[in-house]
Design an enzyme around this catalytic site. Sequence first.
Site, mmCIF file in Angstrom:
data_model
loop_
_atom_site.group_PDB
_atom_site.id
_atom_site.type_symbol
_atom_site.label_atom_id
_atom_site.label_comp_id
_atom_site.label_asym_id
_atom_site.label_seq_id
_atom_site.Cartn_x
_atom_site.Cartn_y
_atom_site.Cartn_z
ATOM 1 N N GLU A 1 0.860 -1.196 0.000
ATOM 2 C CA GLU A 1 0.000 0.000 0.000
ATOM 3 C C GLU A 1 0.893 1.241 0.000
ATOM 4 O OE1 GLU A 1 -2.681 0.065 3.387
ATOM 5 O OE2 GLU A 1 -2.726 2.257 3.357
ATOM 6 N N ARG B 1 0.699 10.539 1.235
ATOM 7 C CA ARG B 1 1.028 11.501 2.293
ATOM 8 C C ARG B 1 2.128 12.467 1.885
ATOM 9 N NH1 ARG B 1 0.737 7.438 7.426
ATOM 10 N NH2 ARG B 1 -1.092 6.377 6.641
ATOM 11 N N THR C 1 -4.427 5.957 2.442
ATOM 12 C CA THR C 1 -4.705 7.326 2.887
ATOM 13 C C THR C 1 -5.505 8.082 1.812
ATOM 14 O OG1 THR C 1 -2.520 7.194 3.956
ATOM 15 C CG2 THR C 1 -3.688 9.228 4.229
ATOM 16 N N LYS D 1 -10.644 -2.119 6.919
ATOM 17 C CA LYS D 1 -9.499 -1.788 7.761
ATOM 18 C C LYS D 1 -10.018 -1.511 9.179
ATOM 19 C CE LYS D 1 -6.067 1.954 7.966
ATOM 20 N NZ LYS D 1 -5.084 2.697 7.162
HETATM 21 C C1 3PG Z 1 -2.148 3.819 8.482
HETATM 22 O O1 3PG Z 1 -2.218 4.678 7.628
HETATM 23 O O2 3PG Z 1 -2.785 2.769 8.396
HETATM 24 C C2 3PG Z 1 -1.327 4.061 9.698
HETATM 25 O O3 3PG Z 1 -0.751 5.309 9.681
HETATM 26 C C3 3PG Z 1 -0.318 3.018 9.898
HETATM 27 O O4 3PG Z 1 0.026 2.996 11.220
HETATM 28 P P1 3PG Z 1 1.470 2.545 11.693
HETATM 29 O O5 3PG Z 1 2.411 3.603 11.196
HETATM 30 O O6 3PG Z 1 1.368 2.498 13.207
HETATM 31 O O7 3PG Z 1 1.782 1.199 11.107
#
Ligand code: 3PG
Length: 214
Positions: free
Chosen positions: A44, A48, A72, A132
């Site tokens: 994925e 960002r 995201t 999710k």
């Molecule tokens: C996401 O976008 O799913 C989270 O920011 C991931 O979280 P993590 O950085 O704790 O793995």
Amino acid sequence: MDVQSEIDRRLSAAPVVPLVSADDTQVAVETAKALQDGGLSVIEVVLRSDAAQACMEAIIDQTEGLIVGAGTVLTLQQAQSVVASGAQFVVCPGLVDEVVEYCLDQGVPVYPGTMTAGEVQRAYALGLRAVKFFPATLAGGVPMLKAFGSVFREMRFMPTGGVSAGNLAEFLALPSVLACGGSWLTPADAIAAGDYSKITDLAREAVAIAADAR
Ligand code: 3PG
């Protein structure tokens, strides 16, 4: 290829989805290859940075055998744009009906973020059978997923947010968990140092933990 079946097949063999957060296309491609070398082939790319979508496109163009999704994804416009760019699945931090409906209409697997029973039920009503669970540790972790599992019997969850090598096995021990996602496989310091073998090692470690847990 039916992407949904292929994602399900791969996640049942290696139930881990690494997050790639990049702003440089070559770094993104090397990171993706390092993950693939470690046995993870559903990745994925999170939106960002301004260059994130270009990073996703570069991975799609310059690698073979990966299933590459966009994460995201906040808006319908972003969903349309990443799908046009070749994203094979879409992940969102929360549940926005128009994003889910667009992806379903396009036949693109979509995993919206949920953390309450109401959100899971809404996703179910929209026709989804996998979501999710975000942010997994803060939203109640394994006990919350057990509670969800007893009422949403057909729903499968992708816990993400706070998952690491230390708690991966606990999440994967739950039958309702489709896979775990996370950024622990792509640490910023290793990427900054160009230490892609570290990423391959972390991916291998996750594959081994998953094999023991299932
Ligand atoms: C996401 O976008 O799913 C989270 O920011 C991931 O979280 P993590 O950085 O704790 O793995």
